[in-house]
Design a protein around this motif. Structure first.
Motif, PDB file in Angstrom:
ATOM      1  N   THR A 140     -18.956  52.560  25.842  1.00 14.80           N
ATOM      2  CA  THR A 140     -18.200  51.840  26.867  1.00 14.80           C
ATOM      3  C   THR A 140     -19.142  51.209  27.882  1.00 14.80           C
ATOM      4  OG1 THR A 140     -16.345  53.374  26.605  1.00 14.80           O
ATOM      5  CG2 THR A 140     -16.400  52.069  28.629  1.00 14.80           C
ATOM      6  N   MET A 141     -20.166  51.942  28.269  1.00 16.56           N
ATOM      7  CA  MET A 141     -21.129  51.401  29.225  1.00 16.56           C
ATOM      8  C   MET A 141     -21.874  50.204  28.632  1.00 16.56           C
ATOM      9  SD  MET A 141     -22.534  54.928  30.931  1.00 16.56           S
ATOM     10  CE  MET A 141     -23.797  54.124  31.868  1.00 16.56           C
ATOM     11  N   CYS A 142     -22.278  50.302  27.370  1.00 13.62           N
ATOM     12  CA  CYS A 142     -22.974  49.174  26.732  1.00 13.62           C
ATOM     13  C   CYS A 142     -22.068  47.952  26.633  1.00 13.62           C
ATOM     14  CB  CYS A 142     -23.490  49.583  25.350  1.00 13.62           C
ATOM     15  SG  CYS A 142     -24.896  50.708  25.418  1.00 13.62           S
ATOM     16  N   ILE A 143     -20.811  48.161  26.270  1.00 14.65           N
ATOM     17  CA  ILE A 143     -19.861  47.049  26.176  1.00 14.65           C
ATOM     18  C   ILE A 143     -19.667  46.413  27.554  1.00 14.65           C
ATOM     19  CG2 ILE A 143     -17.425  46.485  25.768  1.00 14.65           C
ATOM     20  CD1 ILE A 143     -17.551  48.633  23.482  1.00 14.65           C
ATOM     21  N   GLY A 144     -19.511  47.247  28.580  1.00 14.62           N
ATOM     22  CA  GLY A 144     -19.348  46.726  29.937  1.00 14.62           C
ATOM     23  C   GLY A 144     -20.557  45.949  30.421  1.00 14.62           C
ATOM     24  N   ILE A 145     -21.751  46.417  30.065  1.00 13.55           N
ATOM     25  CA  ILE A 145     -22.963  45.717  30.470  1.00 13.55           C
ATOM     26  C   ILE A 145     -23.058  44.372  29.762  1.00 13.55           C
ATOM     27  CG2 ILE A 145     -25.491  45.802  30.420  1.00 13.55           C
ATOM     28  CD1 ILE A 145     -25.174  48.901  30.755  1.00 13.55           C
ATOM     29  N   VAL A 146     -22.691  44.340  28.469  1.00  8.33           N
ATOM     30  CA  VAL A 146     -22.689  43.062  27.737  1.00  8.33           C
ATOM     31  C   VAL A 146     -21.696  42.092  28.368  1.00  8.33           C
ATOM     32  CG1 VAL A 146     -22.063  41.974  25.535  1.00  8.33           C
ATOM     33  CG2 VAL A 146     -23.552  43.975  25.548  1.00  8.33           C
ATOM     34  N   LEU A 147     -20.511  42.579  28.708  1.00 11.97           N
ATOM     35  CA  LEU A 147     -19.514  41.721  29.359  1.00 11.97           C
ATOM     36  C   LEU A 147     -20.029  41.209  30.705  1.00 11.97           C
ATOM     37  CD1 LEU A 147     -16.240  43.721  28.603  1.00 11.97           C
ATOM     38  CD2 LEU A 147     -16.989  41.584  27.543  1.00 11.97           C
ATOM     39  N   MET A 148     -20.723  42.068  31.438  1.00  7.41           N
ATOM     40  CA  MET A 148     -21.284  41.652  32.726  1.00  7.41           C
ATOM     41  C   MET A 148     -22.380  40.606  32.518  1.00  7.41           C
ATOM     42  SD  MET A 148     -21.140  42.036  36.024  1.00  7.41           S
ATOM     43  CE  MET A 148     -20.696  43.619  36.679  1.00  7.41           C
ATOM     44  N   LEU A 149     -23.203  40.787  31.482  1.00  7.25           N
ATOM     45  CA  LEU A 149     -24.223  39.789  31.165  1.00  7.25           C
ATOM     46  C   LEU A 149     -23.591  38.441  30.824  1.00  7.25           C
ATOM     47  CD1 LEU A 149     -26.985  41.610  29.105  1.00  7.25           C
ATOM     48  CD2 LEU A 149     -27.355  40.035  30.988  1.00  7.25           C
ATOM     49  N   LEU A 150     -22.546  38.476  30.004  1.00  7.22           N
ATOM     50  CA  LEU A 150     -21.858  37.234  29.651  1.00  7.22           C
ATOM     51  C   LEU A 150     -21.304  36.545  30.892  1.00  7.22           C
ATOM     52  CD1 LEU A 150     -19.933  38.366  26.429  1.00  7.22           C
ATOM     53  CD2 LEU A 150     -21.961  36.900  26.542  1.00  7.22           C
ATOM     54  N   GLN A 151     -20.730  37.343  31.806  1.00 11.18           N
ATOM     55  CA  GLN A 151     -20.180  36.770  33.038  1.00 11.18           C
ATOM     56  C   GLN A 151     -21.298  36.257  33.940  1.00 11.18           C
ATOM     57  OE1 GLN A 151     -16.865  36.262  33.635  1.00 11.18           O
ATOM     58  NE2 GLN A 151     -17.578  35.061  35.374  1.00 11.18           N
ATOM     59  N   ALA A 152     -22.415  36.951  33.975  1.00 11.67           N
ATOM     60  CA  ALA A 152     -23.548  36.494  34.796  1.00 11.67           C
ATOM     61  C   ALA A 152     -24.060  35.149  34.289  1.00 11.67           C
ATOM     62  CB  ALA A 152     -24.664  37.535  34.779  1.00 11.67           C
ATOM     63  N   PHE A 153     -24.144  34.990  32.971  1.00  7.26           N
ATOM     64  CA  PHE A 153     -24.559  33.692  32.430  1.00  7.26           C
ATOM     65  C   PHE A 153     -23.516  32.614  32.743  1.00  7.26           C
ATOM     66  CE2 PHE A 153     -27.617  36.018  29.733  1.00  7.26           C
ATOM     67  CZ  PHE A 153     -28.735  35.241  29.985  1.00  7.26           C
ATOM     68  N   ALA A 154     -22.236  32.981  32.700  1.00  2.52           N
ATOM     69  CA  ALA A 154     -21.190  32.011  33.054  1.00  2.52           C
ATOM     70  C   ALA A 154     -21.342  31.579  34.513  1.00  2.52           C
ATOM     71  CB  ALA A 154     -19.801  32.607  32.815  1.00  2.52           C
ATOM     72  N   GLU A 155     -21.667  32.535  35.389  1.00  2.00           N
ATOM     73  CA  GLU A 155     -21.877  32.196  36.801  1.00  2.00           C
ATOM     74  C   GLU A 155     -23.101  31.290  36.952  1.00  2.00           C
ATOM     75  OE1 GLU A 155     -19.773  32.968  39.346  1.00  2.00           O
ATOM     76  OE2 GLU A 155     -18.494  33.812  37.782  1.00  2.00           O
ATOM     77  N   LEU A 156     -24.154  31.575  36.202  1.00  2.00           N
ATOM     78  CA  LEU A 156     -25.349  30.728  36.233  1.00  2.00           C
ATOM     79  C   LEU A 156     -25.008  29.314  35.774  1.00  2.00           C
ATOM     80  CD1 LEU A 156     -28.406  30.309  36.582  1.00  2.00           C
ATOM     81  CD2 LEU A 156     -28.670  31.132  34.221  1.00  2.00           C
TER      82      LEU A 156
END
Length: 173
Positions: A140-156
């Motif tokens: 769950t933590m790995c999935i959440g971190i991947v989702l956060m990375l995807l969102q961080a790139f979207a913000e970038l």
């Protein structure tokens, strides 16, 4: 630039859906803690409630984090930032988001390593009396971190589009 817009749209829709579901995890957490209190008073205290509450809390905030970033609910020092133009905010955000992406990359690397360790030794268990398997929460933590990375790139990418002078549609709440 249409590829960036498509990426932003897909990631935001996915994180919005996951975040809206994860937000109801607070009710599951409340139910577990209520059961913990009731069982201590009227029955034999449950061994599983404390760890289960911790696991649900981790899922709640790690899966809801990307949605919070998307909605702009993150904490930010607003002494100067609030007075800046949209273009200047985008320039500063595009630099600071790189630090977040680096941090999340290191966090994901450690999370994947820990999850692999959990699987490779016959199912790592917690050293408590309940002894639950730890791989579900690590996944769950790995999935959440991947989702956060995807969102961080979207913000970038949104910041890049703003720097180019393009309009970004407001996030749907």
């Amino acid at each position: 630039m249409s590829a960036l817009r498509l990426y932003i749209d897909l990631v935001q829709k996915m994180n919005r859906a996951i975040g809206r579901v994860a937000m109801y995890g607070i009710f599951l957490l409340m139910a577990i803690l209520l059961w913990s209190s009731v069982s201590k008073v009227f029955f034999t205290p449950s061994l599983w409630t404390l760890e289960m509450a911790q696991f649900v809390m981790v899922g709640y905030y790690i899966l809801g984090g990307p949605y919070a970033i998307q909605m702009g609910s993150n904490v930010r020092m607003d002494l100067l930032y609030g007075e800046w133009s949209t273009r200047r905010k985008a320039a500063v955000d595009s630099v600071t988001i790189c630090f977040l992406i680096f941090y999340l990359g290191v966090l994901l690397w450690g999370g994947i390593d820990s999850t692999i360790y959990s699987f490779s030794y016959g199912g790592e268990r917690s050293p408590t009396a309940w002894r639950p398997y730890l791989w579900p929460i690590k996944m769950t933590m790995c999935i959440g971190i991947v989702l956060m990375l995807l969102q961080a790139f979207a913000e970038l990418f949104k910041d890049i589009l703003r720097l180019r002078g393009e309009e970004i549609a407001a996030d749907v709440v």
